[in-house]
Scaffold this motif. Structure first.
Motif, PDB file in Angstrom:
ATOM      1  N   HIS A 297       0.812  -1.220   0.000  1.00 31.11           N
ATOM      2  CA  HIS A 297       0.000   0.000   0.000  1.00 31.11           C
ATOM      3  C   HIS A 297       0.848   1.275   0.000  1.00 31.11           C
ATOM      4  O   HIS A 297       0.303   2.370   0.102  1.00 31.11           O
ATOM      5  CB  HIS A 297      -0.909   0.031   1.232  1.00 31.11           C
ATOM      6  N   LEU A 298       2.160   1.128  -0.110  1.00 28.99           N
ATOM      7  CA  LEU A 298       3.037   2.296   0.044  1.00 28.99           C
ATOM      8  C   LEU A 298       2.674   3.443  -0.906  1.00 28.99           C
ATOM      9  O   LEU A 298       2.644   4.604  -0.506  1.00 28.99           O
ATOM     10  CB  LEU A 298       4.505   1.878  -0.155  1.00 28.99           C
ATOM     11  N   GLN A 299       2.358   3.107  -2.172  1.00 32.62           N
ATOM     12  CA  GLN A 299       2.069   4.176  -3.133  1.00 32.62           C
ATOM     13  C   GLN A 299       0.888   5.041  -2.690  1.00 32.62           C
ATOM     14  O   GLN A 299       0.891   6.252  -2.857  1.00 32.62           O
ATOM     15  CB  GLN A 299       1.809   3.601  -4.530  1.00 32.62           C
ATOM     16  N   LYS A 300      -0.124   4.409  -2.115  1.00 36.93           N
ATOM     17  CA  LYS A 300      -1.287   5.178  -1.654  1.00 36.93           C
ATOM     18  C   LYS A 300      -0.894   6.176  -0.569  1.00 36.93           C
ATOM     19  O   LYS A 300      -1.366   7.309  -0.564  1.00 36.93           O
ATOM     20  CB  LYS A 300      -2.333   4.239  -1.080  1.00 36.93           C
ATOM     21  N   TYR A 301      -0.056   5.742   0.352  1.00 34.17           N
ATOM     22  CA  TYR A 301       0.376   6.637   1.425  1.00 34.17           C
ATOM     23  C   TYR A 301       1.239   7.762   0.869  1.00 34.17           C
ATOM     24  O   TYR A 301       1.155   8.903   1.331  1.00 34.17           O
ATOM     25  CB  TYR A 301       1.122   5.863   2.516  1.00 34.17           C
ATOM     26  N   LEU A 302       2.062   7.432  -0.138  1.00 34.05           N
ATOM     27  CA  LEU A 302       2.885   8.473  -0.769  1.00 34.05           C
ATOM     28  C   LEU A 302       1.996   9.532  -1.421  1.00 34.05           C
ATOM     29  O   LEU A 302       2.287  10.726  -1.392  1.00 34.05           O
ATOM     30  CB  LEU A 302       3.806   7.858  -1.827  1.00 34.05           C
ATOM     31  N   SER A 303       0.890   9.069  -2.002  1.00 28.83           N
ATOM     32  CA  SER A 303      -0.049  10.003  -2.630  1.00 28.83           C
ATOM     33  C   SER A 303      -0.745  10.863  -1.586  1.00 28.83           C
ATOM     34  O   SER A 303      -1.026  12.030  -1.815  1.00 28.83           O
ATOM     35  CB  SER A 303      -1.100   9.248  -3.436  1.00 28.83           C
ATOM     36  N   TRP A 304      -1.036  10.273  -0.459  1.00 25.50           N
ATOM     37  CA  TRP A 304      -1.655  11.010   0.648  1.00 25.50           C
ATOM     38  C   TRP A 304      -0.683  12.092   1.128  1.00 25.50           C
ATOM     39  O   TRP A 304      -1.058  13.254   1.317  1.00 25.50           O
ATOM     40  CB  TRP A 304      -2.032  10.035   1.773  1.00 25.50           C
ATOM     41  N   PHE A 305       0.570  11.710   1.301  1.00 27.90           N
ATOM     42  CA  PHE A 305       1.588  12.678   1.723  1.00 27.90           C
ATOM     43  C   PHE A 305       1.651  13.847   0.725  1.00 27.90           C
ATOM     44  O   PHE A 305       1.658  15.010   1.097  1.00 27.90           O
ATOM     45  CB  PHE A 305       2.955  11.991   1.827  1.00 27.90           C
ATOM     46  N   ARG A 306       1.641  13.490  -0.555  1.00 28.01           N
ATOM     47  CA  ARG A 306       1.703  14.499  -1.612  1.00 28.01           C
ATOM     48  C   ARG A 306       0.476  15.414  -1.559  1.00 28.01           C
ATOM     49  O   ARG A 306       0.584  16.632  -1.671  1.00 28.01           O
ATOM     50  CB  ARG A 306       1.783  13.777  -2.962  1.00 28.01           C
ATOM     51  N   PHE A 307      -0.699  14.810  -1.360  1.00 27.84           N
ATOM     52  CA  PHE A 307      -1.949  15.563  -1.245  1.00 27.84           C
ATOM     53  C   PHE A 307      -1.841  16.594  -0.116  1.00 27.84           C
ATOM     54  O   PHE A 307      -2.195  17.764  -0.275  1.00 27.84           O
ATOM     55  CB  PHE A 307      -3.092  14.572  -0.976  1.00 27.84           C
ATOM     56  N   GLU A 308      -1.314  16.164   1.014  1.00 26.70           N
ATOM     57  CA  GLU A 308      -1.159  17.088   2.149  1.00 26.70           C
ATOM     58  C   GLU A 308      -0.201  18.227   1.833  1.00 26.70           C
ATOM     59  O   GLU A 308      -0.424  19.365   2.238  1.00 26.70           O
ATOM     60  CB  GLU A 308      -0.665  16.329   3.391  1.00 26.70           C
ATOM     61  N   LYS A 309       0.871  17.912   1.109  1.00 24.60           N
ATOM     62  CA  LYS A 309       1.813  18.963   0.744  1.00 24.60           C
ATOM     63  C   LYS A 309       1.132  19.995  -0.166  1.00 24.60           C
ATOM     64  O   LYS A 309       1.295  21.188  -0.004  1.00 24.60           O
ATOM     65  CB  LYS A 309       3.049  18.393   0.013  1.00 24.60           C
ATOM     66  N   TYR A 310       0.346  19.517  -1.118  1.00 27.75           N
ATOM     67  CA  TYR A 310      -0.368  20.421  -2.024  1.00 27.75           C
ATOM     68  C   TYR A 310      -1.320  21.317  -1.243  1.00 27.75           C
ATOM     69  O   TYR A 310      -1.415  22.504  -1.508  1.00 27.75           O
ATOM     70  CB  TYR A 310      -1.148  19.616  -3.069  1.00 27.75           C
ATOM     71  N   LEU A 311      -2.039  20.712  -0.298  1.00 28.20           N
ATOM     72  CA  LEU A 311      -2.963  21.513   0.509  1.00 28.20           C
ATOM     73  C   LEU A 311      -2.199  22.637   1.185  1.00 28.20           C
ATOM     74  O   LEU A 311      -2.624  23.785   1.208  1.00 28.20           O
ATOM     75  CB  LEU A 311      -3.619  20.656   1.598  1.00 28.20           C
ATOM     76  N   LYS A 312      -1.038  22.280   1.709  1.00 28.94           N
ATOM     77  CA  LYS A 312      -0.235  23.251   2.443  1.00 28.94           C
ATOM     78  C   LYS A 312       0.279  24.363   1.521  1.00 28.94           C
ATOM     79  O   LYS A 312       0.291  25.531   1.886  1.00 28.94           O
ATOM     80  CB  LYS A 312       0.927  22.520   3.109  1.00 28.94           C
ATOM     81  N   TYR A 313       0.685  23.975   0.304  1.00 28.80           N
ATOM     82  CA  TYR A 313       1.244  24.965  -0.625  1.00 28.80           C
ATOM     83  C   TYR A 313       0.166  25.827  -1.275  1.00 28.80           C
ATOM     84  O   TYR A 313       0.386  26.972  -1.601  1.00 28.80           O
ATOM     85  CB  TYR A 313       2.024  24.273  -1.747  1.00 28.80           C
ATOM     86  N   GLN A 314      -1.007  25.227  -1.520  1.00 27.12           N
ATOM     87  CA  GLN A 314      -1.966  25.896  -2.397  1.00 27.12           C
ATOM     88  C   GLN A 314      -3.189  26.475  -1.696  1.00 27.12           C
ATOM     89  O   GLN A 314      -3.858  27.339  -2.257  1.00 27.12           O
ATOM     90  CB  GLN A 314      -2.462  24.900  -3.469  1.00 27.12           C
ATOM     91  N   ILE A 315      -3.517  25.967  -0.525  1.00 31.04           N
ATOM     92  CA  ILE A 315      -4.783  26.349   0.105  1.00 31.04           C
ATOM     93  C   ILE A 315      -4.524  27.050   1.437  1.00 31.04           C
ATOM     94  O   ILE A 315      -3.727  26.569   2.242  1.00 31.04           O
ATOM     95  CB  ILE A 315      -5.676  25.100   0.353  1.00 31.04           C
ATOM     96  N   GLU A 316      -5.200  28.150   1.664  1.00 29.05           N
ATOM     97  CA  GLU A 316      -5.075  28.873   2.940  1.00 29.05           C
ATOM     98  C   GLU A 316      -5.515  27.956   4.086  1.00 29.05           C
ATOM     99  O   GLU A 316      -6.474  27.191   3.923  1.00 29.05           O
ATOM    100  CB  GLU A 316      -5.965  30.120   2.931  1.00 29.05           C
TER     101      GLU A 316
END
Ligand SMILES: [Zn+2]
Length: 361
Positions: A297-316
């Motif tokens: 399941h590692l890829q799914k968690y990597l995608s989750w991590f990436r999703f969180e980074k995007y939220l942090k970079y792009q969304i107030e």
């Protein structure tokens, strides 16, 4: 006896006054359930009509409204494949028995990194349901902004995770899983990066577009990079990488210039891999809360991590929670719960452990 039958039985034991109270309670409760369900459908409808609407089965644009469900959910029928669908078709909330508030609380707790046990008790769902829902939500997150291509200065670097077999039960049939076999004092069978490791490529460009991908086993080959990067790199950028020779081919293929930081150095002229090294560190730390993630399941968690980074970079900050909720409930997830733990490993687990076969028998 199911819950409903049990309730009917109990109802036979109460007096007329209590019956009146019960009637009021039930009608209030059902009104608020319907309201909550409608709120969910309104969100889904709004989110999905932002995107180009299409048949959820065949992608056709030719569909018409086709009545409503009891809970006022809009139904559609496709003129091409003649199947019907609704606003929740293929979303994680399809065929769910839980309402909007439950899903809302679940996503909130999940995104704040709570354990399944904590989520289960705070949200009022079983640990198994929390486990299934988390997988469904991660599946949605893997699709987040993957059409954008990285451009300009692109930092790229690999990091490694040990193969992990979490979830495979230890019992008399399989007494020692490979990770248990390593005892203190026994010399490591292989030194450095071997096929006991999986390689994760992290790439990030100057506008914070990001790739986090499991690309292969052991030291990555050119074709591993290639598979991970196809359609994700805009030509004419500058790749900043470590000294791995595979990057020479990779940069040529994507028509990018290449800056390689020599091993043992942190910078070359004005270039460095500082941002990426920071992200690798954050990533390893982020993973700690799960106490090990199966390679399966590692890829799914990597995608989750990436999703969180995007939220942090792009969304107030004040909109992050709303944004993640809306994204997760309104996009497609095709996870079938009883296949989660049967998902094949993305790499060859028998390569480093030829005797592993017996444990999966
Ligand atoms: Zn169709």
């Amino acid at each position: 006896m199911n819950n409903l039958e049990m309730i009917y039985e109990l109802v036979n034991t109460i007096c007329a006054d209590e019956m009146g109270e019960l009637k009021d309670y039930v009608s209030k409760k059902s009104a608020s359930e319907i309201k909550a369900t409608n709120a969910m459908h309104r969100i889904l409808y709004r989110e999905r009509t932002h995107q180009a609407s299409h048949c959820q089965h065949c992608g056709s644009l030719a569909f018409v409204r086709n009545g409503k469900t009891k809970t006022m959910r809009q139904k559609y029928v496709c003129k091409d494949c003649h199947k019907s669908f609704s606003d929740t078709t293929k979303s994680i909330v399809q065929s769910t028995k839980k309402n909007y508030q439950v899903w809302h609380r679940f996503i909130e707790e999940m995104m704040s990194g709570q354990s399944l046990r904590t989520i289960s008790s705070k949200v009022g769902i079983s640990v198994t349901t929390a486990f299934h829902w988390r997988h469904k939500a991660m599946e949605v997150m893997t699709q987040y902004q993957t059409n954008e291509r990285l451009s300009g200065e692109i930092q790229m670097d690999e990091t490694y995770f040990l193969l992990n077999f979490k979830g495979i039960k230890k019992n008399s049939k399989n007494p020692l899983m490979p990770r248990k076999a390593k005892k203190r004092g026994t010399p490591a069978i292989k030194r450095g990066i071997s096929n006991e490791h999986v390689c994760v490529l992290v790439a990030m460009d100057e506008s914070d577009q990001m790739i986090t991908k499991l690309i292969g086993q052991g030291n990555p080959l050119i074709q591993d990079f290639d598979k991970a990067l196809v359609n994700r790199i805009k030509p004419n950028g500058t790749m900043v990488t470590d000294s791995k020779s595979a990057y020479q081919e990779v940069s040529k293929k994507y028509k990018c210039s290449l800056i390689q930081i020599p091993s043992g150095f942190h910078t070359l002229d004005t270039y460095n891999l500082g941002t990426l090294n920071g992200i690798h560190g954050e990533m390893k730390q982020w993973f700690q809360k799960f106490k090990g993630v199966s390679t399966r399941h590692l890829q799914k968690y990597l995608s989750w991590f990436r999703f969180e980074k995007y939220l942090k970079y792009q969304i107030e900050p004040e909109y992050r929670q709303k944004h993640s909720f809306r994204y997760i409930v309104s996009n497609e997830s095709s996870v079938i719960v009883n296949t989660i733990s049967k998902k094949p490993f993305p790499v060859d687990i028998y390569k480093p452990y030829p005797t592993l076969n017996q444990y999966f028998a």
